[in-house]
Design an enzyme around this catalytic site. Sequence first.
Site, short mmCIF file in Angstrom:
data_model
loop_
_atom_site.label_atom_id
_atom_site.label_comp_id
_atom_site.label_asym_id
_atom_site.label_seq_id
_atom_site.Cartn_x
_atom_site.Cartn_y
_atom_site.Cartn_z
CG ASP A 161 -1.94 1.06 1.23
OD1 ASP A 161 -1.60 2.25 1.05
OD2 ASP A 161 -3.13 0.72 1.41
CG ASP A 211 -9.68 4.01 -7.47
OD1 ASP A 211 -10.59 4.84 -7.63
OD2 ASP A 211 -9.88 2.84 -7.08
CD GLU A 213 -0.97 -3.03 -20.70
OE1 GLU A 213 -0.64 -4.08 -21.27
OE2 GLU A 213 -1.28 -2.97 -19.49
#
Length: 223
Positions: free
Chosen positions: A100, A122, A199
Amino acid sequence: MRLRRIAAADEAVAHSQLVVHEPEKQKGHWQELFERGQAIELEIGMGKGRFIIDMARLHPEINYVGIERYPSVLYRALQKMEALEREGQMPLNLRFLCIDARELPDIFAPGEVECIYLNFSDPWPKARHANRRLTSEGFFARYDQILAEEGRIEFKTDNRELFNYSLETAAASPAFQIEEKTYDLHRDEKMSAGNVMTEYEEKFSSKGNPICKMLLRRRRDQR
């Protein structure tokens, strides 16, 4: 989108020599893991690893560490490295961490990192989750603890709300200042020079969707 768990991932990550296990023991000694003592750069939330692997291959003069908290995602990067190894093209200046990102100050010593890449992080869109965003005030404070005096942060996203939020938190940071920014990276000749795509970035931008990017450096009065 729910992360699909890969049964073989945990064991592969646990036994890979490319993954640094017990990374806290490397604090202040990261250069010893690599063949050459040179600048260390991180990608936090590296996904399947295309960006960090391409960077390592393009820049053998830099040592890279790719960070991904999910073994099933990191596993895909390990597969890419294994394929390159079979072809005799695997970069030797790259290692991985399955952690993390909140643990960064426990793993890297002050000034041990030259650059941090944040690619398509995110967005954690709910307000109550804002402190989980990798461009939150709390994370900027963590980056301040490990970045070198001339260190920098490069952030890319397709999420304009996250980008605007990140501009606000960066502007309020006592440690960093915004050096450059763009809401359309691939149309910005200066900022797109030498750009290495993830990507996700390639797929998203091929549909004509703009990519936002900002570059941060330490405030001059903090150097």
